[in-house]
Design a protein around this motif. Structure first.
Motif, PDB file in Angstrom:
ATOM      1  N   PRO A   1     -48.120  54.330 -17.758  1.00 21.03           N
ATOM      2  CA  PRO A   1     -49.311  53.607 -17.569  1.00 21.03           C
ATOM      3  C   PRO A   1     -49.814  52.488 -18.002  1.00 21.03           C
ATOM      4  O   PRO A   1     -48.946  51.582 -18.010  1.00 21.03           O
ATOM      5  CB  PRO A   1     -49.983  54.417 -18.835  1.00 21.03           C
ATOM      6  CG  PRO A   1     -49.619  55.843 -20.121  1.00 21.03           C
ATOM      7  CD  PRO A   1     -48.470  54.493 -19.462  1.00 21.03           C
ATOM      8  N   ALA A   2     -50.314  51.837 -16.572  1.00 21.75           N
ATOM      9  CA  ALA A   2     -50.924  50.734 -16.218  1.00 21.75           C
ATOM     10  C   ALA A   2     -52.625  50.575 -15.757  1.00 21.75           C
ATOM     11  O   ALA A   2     -52.772  51.509 -15.126  1.00 21.75           O
ATOM     12  CB  ALA A   2     -50.061  50.223 -15.266  1.00 21.75           C
ATOM     13  N   VAL A   3     -52.618  48.644 -15.343  1.00 21.65           N
ATOM     14  CA  VAL A   3     -53.961  49.270 -14.729  1.00 21.65           C
ATOM     15  C   VAL A   3     -53.663  47.873 -13.648  1.00 21.65           C
ATOM     16  O   VAL A   3     -52.611  47.198 -13.977  1.00 21.65           O
ATOM     17  CB  VAL A   3     -54.588  48.053 -15.696  1.00 21.65           C
ATOM     18  CG1 VAL A   3     -56.195  47.432 -15.521  1.00 21.65           C
ATOM     19  CG2 VAL A   3     -54.832  49.396 -17.016  1.00 21.65           C
ATOM     20  N   TYR A   4     -54.400  48.658 -12.568  1.00 27.52           N
ATOM     21  CA  TYR A   4     -53.886  47.867 -10.827  1.00 27.52           C
ATOM     22  C   TYR A   4     -55.867  46.739 -10.922  1.00 27.52           C
ATOM     23  O   TYR A   4     -56.573  47.363 -11.137  1.00 27.52           O
ATOM     24  CB  TYR A   4     -54.028  48.553  -9.794  1.00 27.52           C
ATOM     25  CG  TYR A   4     -52.176  49.010  -9.723  1.00 27.52           C
ATOM     26  CD1 TYR A   4     -51.289  48.318  -9.614  1.00 27.52           C
ATOM     27  CD2 TYR A   4     -52.224  50.390 -11.381  1.00 27.52           C
ATOM     28  CE1 TYR A   4     -50.154  49.405  -9.911  1.00 27.52           C
ATOM     29  CE2 TYR A   4     -50.869  50.995 -11.662  1.00 27.52           C
ATOM     30  CZ  TYR A   4     -49.747  50.293 -10.560  1.00 27.52           C
ATOM     31  OH  TYR A   4     -48.476  50.885 -11.133  1.00 27.52           O
ATOM     32  N   VAL A   5     -55.550  45.755 -10.228  1.00 24.98           N
ATOM     33  CA  VAL A   5     -56.312  44.734 -10.582  1.00 24.98           C
ATOM     34  C   VAL A   5     -55.833  44.164  -9.431  1.00 24.98           C
ATOM     35  O   VAL A   5     -54.809  43.431  -9.404  1.00 24.98           O
ATOM     36  CB  VAL A   5     -56.173  43.798 -12.043  1.00 24.98           C
ATOM     37  CG1 VAL A   5     -58.363  42.913 -11.014  1.00 24.98           C
ATOM     38  CG2 VAL A   5     -56.824  45.016 -13.026  1.00 24.98           C
TER      39      VAL A   5
END
Length: 103
Positions: free
Chosen positions: A38-42
């Motif tokens: 799981p990752a967050v892309y900003v």
């Protein structure tokens, strides 16, 4: 944290770090990274004609964002890139090796 909460936090952190470079807003999406974690892309959206950022500037913004997310209990790794309004070129991306609380 959900994407809306992360976006509010990212807007605040990145406006402080990148405001002088024409920061307009953060765009956030959750996903998985190259290793299926799981990752967050900003995306830090900069104004039209904004200058290229020095690597240290973008790296320091990424570290500040990561620290702020960790303080709020978010453990997914954040990937940060910039894009400019009106620019169809490939975004600039900073993807650091894991650090401080990221395995």
């Amino acid at each position: 944290m959900n994407d809306s909460e992360i976006q509010a936090l990212a807007d605040s952190v990145l406006r402080t770090r990148l405001g002088r470079f024409g920061f307009q807003r953060a765009e956030v999406r959750s996903g998985v990274d190259y290793s299926n974690d799981p990752a967050v892309y900003v995306d830090a959206v900069l104004g039209e004609g904004a200058p290229s950022l020095e690597p240290d500037t973008l790296m320091n913004a990424h570290l500040a964002l990561s620290d702020a997310l960790l303080e709020k209990g978010e453990e997914r790794f954040p990937y940060l890139q910039t894009k400019r309004l009106g620019d169809n070129d490939r975004p600039e991306e900073v993807a650091l090796k894991p650090f401080r609380g990221h395995a």
